[in-house]
Enzyme design. Structure first.
Site, PDB file in Angstrom:
ATOM      1  N   HIS A  84      26.086 -88.294 -50.460  1.00  0.00           N
ATOM      2  CA  HIS A  84      25.190 -88.811 -51.481  1.00  0.00           C
ATOM      3  C   HIS A  84      25.314 -90.326 -51.594  1.00  0.00           C
ATOM      4  O   HIS A  84      26.385 -90.844 -51.889  1.00  0.00           O
ATOM      5  CB  HIS A  84      25.389 -88.184 -52.868  1.00  0.00           C
ATOM      6  CG  HIS A  84      24.084 -88.121 -53.606  1.00  0.00           C
ATOM      7  ND1 HIS A  84      23.497 -89.215 -54.158  1.00  0.00           N
ATOM      8  CD2 HIS A  84      23.225 -87.090 -53.819  1.00  0.00           C
ATOM      9  CE1 HIS A  84      22.343 -88.880 -54.688  1.00  0.00           C
ATOM     10  NE2 HIS A  84      22.142 -87.586 -54.487  1.00  0.00           N
ATOM     11  N   ASP A  86      15.073 -84.062 -46.004  1.00  0.00           N
ATOM     12  CA  ASP A  86      14.182 -83.821 -47.154  1.00  0.00           C
ATOM     13  C   ASP A  86      13.060 -84.855 -47.254  1.00  0.00           C
ATOM     14  O   ASP A  86      11.919 -84.534 -47.588  1.00  0.00           O
ATOM     15  CB  ASP A  86      14.966 -83.894 -48.473  1.00  0.00           C
ATOM     16  CG  ASP A  86      15.905 -82.729 -48.664  1.00  0.00           C
ATOM     17  OD1 ASP A  86      15.845 -81.774 -47.867  1.00  0.00           O
ATOM     18  OD2 ASP A  86      16.720 -82.789 -49.612  1.00  0.00           O
ATOM     19  N   HIS A  87      13.437 -86.126 -46.992  1.00  0.00           N
ATOM     20  CA  HIS A  87      12.451 -87.178 -47.283  1.00  0.00           C
ATOM     21  C   HIS A  87      11.322 -87.244 -46.264  1.00  0.00           C
ATOM     22  O   HIS A  87      10.301 -87.882 -46.524  1.00  0.00           O
ATOM     23  CB  HIS A  87      13.132 -88.525 -47.466  1.00  0.00           C
ATOM     24  CG  HIS A  87      13.912 -88.557 -48.742  1.00  0.00           C
ATOM     25  ND1 HIS A  87      13.451 -87.987 -49.902  1.00  0.00           N
ATOM     26  CD2 HIS A  87      15.127 -89.053 -49.040  1.00  0.00           C
ATOM     27  CE1 HIS A  87      14.337 -88.133 -50.855  1.00  0.00           C
ATOM     28  NE2 HIS A  87      15.383 -88.770 -50.355  1.00  0.00           N
ATOM     29  N   HIS A 136      17.299 -79.430 -48.716  1.00  0.00           N
ATOM     30  CA  HIS A 136      17.465 -78.937 -50.088  1.00  0.00           C
ATOM     31  C   HIS A 136      16.164 -78.231 -50.471  1.00  0.00           C
ATOM     32  O   HIS A 136      15.133 -78.876 -50.657  1.00  0.00           O
ATOM     33  CB  HIS A 136      17.740 -80.132 -51.007  1.00  0.00           C
ATOM     34  CG  HIS A 136      18.021 -79.751 -52.429  1.00  0.00           C
ATOM     35  ND1 HIS A 136      18.377 -80.681 -53.384  1.00  0.00           N
ATOM     36  CD2 HIS A 136      18.016 -78.554 -53.077  1.00  0.00           C
ATOM     37  CE1 HIS A 136      18.571 -80.080 -54.548  1.00  0.00           C
ATOM     38  NE2 HIS A 136      18.343 -78.776 -54.388  1.00  0.00           N
ATOM     39  N   ASN A 139      20.142 -85.202 -43.572  1.00  0.00           N
ATOM     40  CA  ASN A 139      19.265 -84.546 -44.539  1.00  0.00           C
ATOM     41  C   ASN A 139      17.825 -85.018 -44.285  1.00  0.00           C
ATOM     42  O   ASN A 139      17.558 -86.228 -44.334  1.00  0.00           O
ATOM     43  CB  ASN A 139      19.739 -84.921 -45.954  1.00  0.00           C
ATOM     44  CG  ASN A 139      18.886 -84.288 -47.027  1.00  0.00           C
ATOM     45  OD1 ASN A 139      17.668 -84.284 -46.927  1.00  0.00           O
ATOM     46  ND2 ASN A 139      19.519 -83.763 -48.058  1.00  0.00           N
ATOM     47  N   GLU A 189      20.968 -76.674 -48.800  1.00  0.00           N
ATOM     48  CA  GLU A 189      21.403 -77.142 -50.110  1.00  0.00           C
ATOM     49  C   GLU A 189      20.537 -76.449 -51.160  1.00  0.00           C
ATOM     50  O   GLU A 189      19.316 -76.349 -50.974  1.00  0.00           O
ATOM     51  CB  GLU A 189      21.176 -78.653 -50.138  1.00  0.00           C
ATOM     52  CG  GLU A 189      22.021 -79.401 -51.112  1.00  0.00           C
ATOM     53  CD  GLU A 189      21.632 -80.869 -51.097  1.00  0.00           C
ATOM     54  OE1 GLU A 189      21.655 -81.487 -50.005  1.00  0.00           O
ATOM     55  OE2 GLU A 189      21.310 -81.387 -52.173  1.00  0.00           O
ATOM     56  N   ARG A 223      14.389 -77.009 -53.152  1.00  0.00           N
ATOM     57  CA  ARG A 223      14.454 -77.107 -54.612  1.00  0.00           C
ATOM     58  C   ARG A 223      13.585 -76.025 -55.246  1.00  0.00           C
ATOM     59  O   ARG A 223      12.586 -75.583 -54.663  1.00  0.00           O
ATOM     60  CB  ARG A 223      13.984 -78.485 -55.075  1.00  0.00           C
ATOM     61  CG  ARG A 223      14.875 -79.623 -54.606  1.00  0.00           C
ATOM     62  CD  ARG A 223      14.424 -80.936 -55.225  1.00  0.00           C
ATOM     63  NE  ARG A 223      14.851 -81.021 -56.599  1.00  0.00           N
ATOM     64  CZ  ARG A 223      15.865 -81.780 -57.029  1.00  0.00           C
ATOM     65  NH1 ARG A 223      16.530 -82.546 -56.193  1.00  0.00           N
ATOM     66  NH2 ARG A 223      16.203 -81.787 -58.295  1.00  0.00           N
ATOM     67  N   HIS A 273      18.775 -90.357 -47.327  1.00  0.00           N
ATOM     68  CA  HIS A 273      17.865 -91.441 -47.716  1.00  0.00           C
ATOM     69  C   HIS A 273      18.020 -92.688 -46.852  1.00  0.00           C
ATOM     70  O   HIS A 273      17.029 -93.251 -46.376  1.00  0.00           O
ATOM     71  CB  HIS A 273      18.070 -91.779 -49.199  1.00  0.00           C
ATOM     72  CG  HIS A 273      17.080 -92.766 -49.701  1.00  0.00           C
ATOM     73  ND1 HIS A 273      15.853 -92.406 -50.206  1.00  0.00           N
ATOM     74  CD2 HIS A 273      17.101 -94.118 -49.724  1.00  0.00           C
ATOM     75  CE1 HIS A 273      15.173 -93.484 -50.533  1.00  0.00           C
ATOM     76  NE2 HIS A 273      15.910 -94.544 -50.244  1.00  0.00           N
ATOM     77  N   ARG A 304       9.508 -79.559 -54.373  1.00  0.00           N
ATOM     78  CA  ARG A 304       8.836 -80.859 -54.352  1.00  0.00           C
ATOM     79  C   ARG A 304       8.787 -81.473 -52.949  1.00  0.00           C
ATOM     80  O   ARG A 304       7.957 -82.320 -52.683  1.00  0.00           O
ATOM     81  CB  ARG A 304       9.492 -81.840 -55.329  1.00  0.00           C
ATOM     82  CG  ARG A 304      10.867 -82.262 -54.910  1.00  0.00           C
ATOM     83  CD  ARG A 304      11.372 -83.399 -55.764  1.00  0.00           C
ATOM     84  NE  ARG A 304      11.750 -82.940 -57.096  1.00  0.00           N
ATOM     85  CZ  ARG A 304      12.644 -83.582 -57.837  1.00  0.00           C
ATOM     86  NH1 ARG A 304      13.209 -84.684 -57.387  1.00  0.00           N
ATOM     87  NH2 ARG A 304      12.967 -83.133 -59.019  1.00  0.00           N
ATOM     88  N   THR A 349      19.765 -85.353 -56.735  1.00  0.00           N
ATOM     89  CA  THR A 349      20.911 -84.704 -57.374  1.00  0.00           C
ATOM     90  C   THR A 349      21.750 -85.787 -58.074  1.00  0.00           C
ATOM     91  O   THR A 349      22.117 -86.780 -57.447  1.00  0.00           O
ATOM     92  CB  THR A 349      21.774 -83.987 -56.303  1.00  0.00           C
ATOM     93  OG1 THR A 349      20.900 -83.288 -55.431  1.00  0.00           O
ATOM     94  CG2 THR A 349      22.744 -83.034 -56.944  1.00  0.00           C
TER      95      THR A 349
HETATM   96  N1  PXP Z   1      24.579 -84.350 -50.528  1.00  0.00           N
HETATM   97  C1  PXP Z   1      23.930 -83.765 -51.552  1.00  0.00           C
HETATM   98  C2  PXP Z   1      24.598 -82.636 -52.254  1.00  0.00           C
HETATM   99  C3  PXP Z   1      22.646 -84.191 -51.943  1.00  0.00           C
HETATM  100  O1  PXP Z   1      22.033 -83.613 -52.979  1.00  0.00           O
HETATM  101  C4  PXP Z   1      22.032 -85.231 -51.218  1.00  0.00           C
HETATM  102  C5  PXP Z   1      20.634 -85.676 -51.593  1.00  0.00           C
HETATM  103  O2  PXP Z   1      19.737 -84.707 -51.268  1.00  0.00           O
HETATM  104  C6  PXP Z   1      22.739 -85.809 -50.158  1.00  0.00           C
HETATM  105  C7  PXP Z   1      24.016 -85.371 -49.846  1.00  0.00           C
HETATM  106  C8  PXP Z   1      22.166 -86.920 -49.346  1.00  0.00           C
HETATM  107  O3  PXP Z   1      22.087 -88.044 -50.162  1.00  0.00           O
HETATM  108  P1  PXP Z   1      21.312 -89.325 -49.666  1.00  0.00           P
HETATM  109  O4  PXP Z   1      19.890 -88.936 -49.471  1.00  0.00           O
HETATM  110  O5  PXP Z   1      21.528 -90.320 -50.756  1.00  0.00           O
HETATM  111  O6  PXP Z   1      21.969 -89.731 -48.368  1.00  0.00           O
END
Ligand code: PXP
Length: 394
Positions: A345, A163-164, A197, A161, A224, A199, A368, A203, A255
């Protein structure tokens, strides 16, 4: 928990314990008892001798004892959550039997577990020669079914992921760092999928990022998203390789939990059908909860993504064990309900291996922890290290 495992005596490592518990859960499923509970007790010879003496009047140790809760004709039907009974295994005797048979103790324990479970299901080799033959046949059959399952075990992939990367960019409102570039580095370092994701509040990830990722991601793009009309339209236009539906709250940092599928089943069923008609498979992000998983299967989803957050955030060993057992069970239930299973997650460099080793999960979605490590060691190294953890888990 379908398998309540208690380690009372004798030496055994945690990886072997996990595998034994997983095998017991698979055996319950293979015998049509996937909702039933089995208590599995691991003891040393001293304790086994006490139990054998107390319950059977035999003052010596033995390899396995089984204590059924029900008579065979009164067994719970496959969909009842009922305690079948206890299987007690002696780790010491299993080891000496394994040594004389030239097999590993784990292999011997597996045979003993099958033997004990069949006793709980009403087989009794002590009744007659015919019954002994019938039980031996059932043991061999179950053992080969278990082997076949394990050969087909899922080796999970890592989906990263990104996103960050966008979170950091948005903090300055400029062009860098670029999540699209980051996704390419992740793929080169072994990611089998990219997750973003989009959103509703935009953001971090922006529409443009997703449009570019659709063109550049070579592995698999998992979008996502909330089941919100505007984002649904966007996804239908974009046609990602799959979408993962998640609950979304404006104020949350990330989430916070799985979808309440039961509470919005009609709507989700409709959204899933629309996505499927457009050729987009849907995953539903769920807590490890049986009712929600059944609802996911009923709503036509292809996948569930099991929420691992509570396992990762556990503050005591006991809580972590409980939460892990819930994740393991949920994955078994989802498979039994015909769903494909992802998880994610909160997973990090310590908590991932155990989930990856479950053998029921196709893909782990991790963001993350990888991005946090990337700041210290570089993105490519951070992804390679995590991909290695995921692929080497057994
Ligand atoms: N799965 C889902 C459904 C999420 O919402 C997220 C966070 O965006 C993740 C996995 C990844 O989580 P993390 O960033 O804690 O690894």
């Amino acid at each position: 928990m379908p398998v309540l495992l208690k380690h009372v005596g004798g030496r055994i490592g945690s990886a072997e314990l996990d595998r034994l518990q997983r095998r017991a859960a698979t055996l319950l499923r293979l015998t049509g008892q996937h909702r039933a509970e089995l208590s599995l007790l691991l003891v040393d010879d001293r304790r086994m001798r006490e139990l054998n003496h107390h319950y059977r009047g035999r003052d010596r140790t033995t390899n396995v004892l089984a204590f059924a809760m029900r008579e065979a004709e009164d067994l719970p039907s496959g969909d009842q959550a009922d305690l079948l009974g206890d299987v007690v295994l002696s780790l010491d005797t299993a080891l000496s039997e394994a040594q004389s048979e030239g097999i590993s103790r784990e292999q011997r324990l597996t045979w003993l577990l099958i033997h004990g479970l069949l006793h709980l299901l009403g087989y009794d080799h002590e009744k007659s020669d015919d019954e002994a033959r019938e039980m031996a046949r059932a043991e061999t059959k179950l053992h080969s079914q278990l082997n076949a399952e394990e050969r087909n075990r899922k080796m999970p992939h890592l989906a990263v992921n990104v996103d960050h990367v966008a979170t950091l960019r948005q903090a300055r409102g400029i062009a860098e760092p670029d999540p699209v570039l980051a996704a390419g580095i992740c793929e080169l370092a072994g990611a089998a999928g990219i997750v973003v994701h989009l959103r509703e509040d935009r953001r971090h990830i922006q529409d443009r990022d997703v449009l570019l990722l659709r063109q550049t991601v070579k592995s698999k793009l998992n979008l996502e998203m909330a089941a919100a009309p505007e984002i649904i339209d966007f996804a239908l236009e974009l046609k990602p390789d799959m979408v993962t539906l998640v609950p979304e709250k404006r104020q949350e940092l990330t989430t916070e939990g799985g979808l309440d599928i039961l509470g919005q089943q009609q709507n989700l069923t409709r959204v899933i059908a629309t996505m499927n008609d457009a050729g987009i498979p849907v995953s539903l992000f769920v807590d490890p909860d049986q009712a929600q998983i059944e609802a996911a299967a009923d709503s036509g989803a292809t996948f569930v993504e099991i929420h691992t957050g509570r396992y990762c955030d556990a503050t005591s060993e006991e809580q972590r064990e409980q939460e892990f057992a819930l994740v393991a069970r949920a994955a078994e239930e989802a498979l039994a309900a015909g769903l494909r299973v992802n998880a994610g997650h909160g997973l990090d460099y310590l908590t991932t291996a155990r989930v990856a080793a479950l053998g029921t999960i196709e893909e782990l979605s991790i963001g993350h922890a990888i991005m946090a490590r990337a700041i210290m060691v570089g993105l490519e190294k951070a992804v390679r290290e995590m991909a290695q953890i995921v692929q080497q888990a057994s």
